[in-house]
Every structure is written in C-alpha cells, then in structure tokens.
Design a protein around this motif. Structure first.
Motif, mmCIF file in Angstrom:
data_model
loop_
_atom_site.group_PDB
_atom_site.id
_atom_site.type_symbol
_atom_site.label_atom_id
_atom_site.label_comp_id
_atom_site.label_asym_id
_atom_site.label_seq_id
_atom_site.Cartn_x
_atom_site.Cartn_y
_atom_site.Cartn_z
ATOM 1 N N ARG A 1 2.381 1.728 -3.409
ATOM 2 C CA ARG A 1 1.430 2.279 -4.381
ATOM 3 C C ARG A 1 1.251 3.776 -4.195
ATOM 4 N NH1 ARG A 1 -1.355 -2.742 -3.604
ATOM 5 N NH2 ARG A 1 -2.673 -1.809 -1.994
ATOM 6 N N ILE A 2 1.326 4.240 -2.938
ATOM 7 C CA ILE A 2 1.228 5.675 -2.681
ATOM 8 C C ILE A 2 2.351 6.414 -3.405
ATOM 9 C CG2 ILE A 2 1.457 7.454 -0.901
ATOM 10 C CD1 ILE A 2 0.073 5.509 1.032
ATOM 11 N N GLN A 3 3.553 5.870 -3.338
ATOM 12 C CA GLN A 3 4.694 6.520 -3.979
ATOM 13 C C GLN A 3 4.647 6.399 -5.496
ATOM 14 O OE1 GLN A 3 8.536 5.850 -2.053
ATOM 15 N NE2 GLN A 3 7.497 4.993 -0.279
ATOM 16 N N ILE B 1 2.188 7.032 -7.253
ATOM 17 C CA ILE B 1 1.298 8.059 -7.801
ATOM 18 C C ILE B 1 2.043 8.923 -8.815
ATOM 19 C CG2 ILE B 1 0.005 10.150 -7.224
ATOM 20 C CD1 ILE B 1 -0.725 8.841 -4.562
ATOM 21 N N SER C 1 2.655 9.720 4.445
ATOM 22 C CA SER C 1 2.468 8.313 4.811
ATOM 23 C C SER C 1 2.271 8.149 6.312
ATOM 24 C CB SER C 1 3.676 7.487 4.346
ATOM 25 O OG SER C 1 3.786 7.506 2.940
ATOM 26 N N THR D 1 0.836 -1.209 0.000
ATOM 27 C CA THR D 1 0.000 0.000 0.000
ATOM 28 C C THR D 1 0.867 1.254 0.000
ATOM 29 O OG1 THR D 1 -1.792 -1.122 1.173
ATOM 30 C CG2 THR D 1 -1.744 1.284 1.270
ATOM 31 N N ALA D 2 1.909 1.251 0.840
ATOM 32 C CA ALA D 2 2.825 2.390 0.900
ATOM 33 C C ALA D 2 3.582 2.553 -0.415
ATOM 34 C CB ALA D 2 3.807 2.210 2.054
ATOM 35 N N PHE E 1 6.713 12.035 0.359
ATOM 36 C CA PHE E 1 5.723 11.082 0.852
ATOM 37 C C PHE E 1 5.897 10.661 2.308
ATOM 38 C CE2 PHE E 1 5.922 10.294 -3.768
ATOM 39 C CZ PHE E 1 4.593 10.534 -4.087
#
Length: 231
Positions: free
Chosen positions: A9-11, A13, A75, A6-7, A71
């Motif tokens: 996938r955030i990066q 972006i 996060s 999940t972390a 991030f």
C-alpha cells in the motif's frame, strides 16, 4: 502477510503514475501509429503490424526500478524488513503485470472486432505473440511484464548496493557475455540452428515458458542483492 500488504500500500501511493505513465505512453504510440498507417492507406497488402506495444513493457520496467529508488529507504525507516519490502514489490509487479496483460488481451479483442481499427492494423494482436487460447494469450502478454519488472528491480538494487560503478560493471559484464556467445555461435556456425530453434517454439513457450524461468532467476538475484543493499 499483513506487513507485506502494508508495504504494498505504501508503494501504491503513486498509483496514478503506475497506471497513467504506461498507458499514456502506449496510448500515444497507438494514436501515432493509427494516424501514420491511416495516411499510408492500402500500400501495405497484409495490413500494418507495429511494435509500439513494446513501449508499455519498457515503462513498467522503469517503474519497477523506481519502486526501489523511491520507497526502499522510506520502508526501512518504518521498520519494515528487506524481505518484507521485496515481497511487497514483487507482489505489486506481478499484480500490475497481470492486470496489464488482461487489458491488452481485451484491447486485442476490440482490435479484432473492428478489423484492426478500420485499417487492418495490428497493434495489440501481434502475429508472433498470438494464441487461440484466451488464458494462454493472457499469460503470453503477462510474463514479459514480470521479467522486465524484475530486471528493473535488479538494476535498481545493484545501483543501491554498488552505485553507478556497479551498474556500469554489470552492464559491461553482460555485454561481454552476450558478445562471447555471439562469437561462439558465429565461430561454430550455429546461427541456422538457433534460428530454427526459435522458429520451432510456440508463442506460449517463447514468451511465457522460457521467460518464466528467467523471471525466477532474476527474482532470486534480486532477493540476494537486497539483503546487502544500503538504505
């Protein structure tokens, strides 16, 4: 593991920038070198060899540092732990390094098949990084990405933890350390031995084996630093 993904996938972006900037810059460097050496013609007997490939390594280092600055706070605001965020950043750096290493290897094959883009130019297939083993060649291209990625991460974390003052202090300390080593080697007249040691190393040892140890050390420093980094 799911939280690490999940972390990650955030990066991701900003994946267009992660891919576009490194390859845009190295592509520009390639085209400039191609035009330059095409204009020079046959004045270089053994064919031109350029260091323009270094640009993509530098850009990835900067990109890895930006993952921290962009991030990290966000996060933590999503209740992700520092360890989870660091694992995600590490996963992204290693995966990106491997993909880039494979792509550079494929471009090396194209370069060889086209006789150096028609002018015997070596941009991707540098002689001092060359290996006849495909897997070893990919590793040779990949590991320096990992090392510089962690270097960028550590620099960003030092800035997060201690600000610009801390970053300057670390830079001065490293400069002082390497300066002392240079003075010691000069004083003891070890430069011929140092040069011979480098000459005796295979490309796999010089660009993958020893740098892998440095990558582990930098990863450890980053993990210890992020524990006290402020959001």
């Amino acid at each position: 593991m799911s939280r690490v993904l999940t972390a990650t996938r955030i990066q991701l972006i900003t994946w267009p920038a992660l891919v576009g900037w490194p390859w845009g810059i190295v592509g520009s460097s390639f085209l400039i070198n191609l035009a330059l050496f095409s204009a020079i013609g046959d004045d270089i007997p053994d064919g031109p060899q350029t260091g323009g490939l270094l640009s993509i390594y530098v850009v990835l280092m900067v990109s890895a540092g930006q993952s921290i600055t962009q991030f990290f706070s966000f996060s933590l605001g999503l209740s992700l732990t520092r360890r989870t965020f660091y694992a995600a950043t590490s996963l992204l750096v290693v995966a990106e390094s491997l993909v880039f290493g494979v792509l550079i290897y494929l471009l090396k094959l194209v370069e060889r098949a086209t006789d150096g883009w028609g002018i015997s130019m070596r941009f991707f297939g540098l002689s001092f990084m060359n290996s006849d083993n495909p897997l070893a060649q990919i590793v040779i291209y990949t590991v320096p990405f990992v090392v510089l990625g962690y270097f960028g991460i550590c620099a960003a974390l030092v800035h997060k933890r201690w600000g610009m003052g801390g970053l300057y202090l670390v830079s001065i300390a490293l400069l002082f350390l390497f300066g002392l080593l240079g003075v010691l080697v000069t004083w003891q007249r070890w430069w011929p031995a140092v040069g011979q040691w480098f000459a005796d190393q295979s490309p796999l040892s010089l660009f993958a084996g020893w740098p892998a140890l440095l990558a582990v050390a930098l990863a450890t420093v980053g993990l210890l630093t992020i524990r006290r980094a402020t959001a």
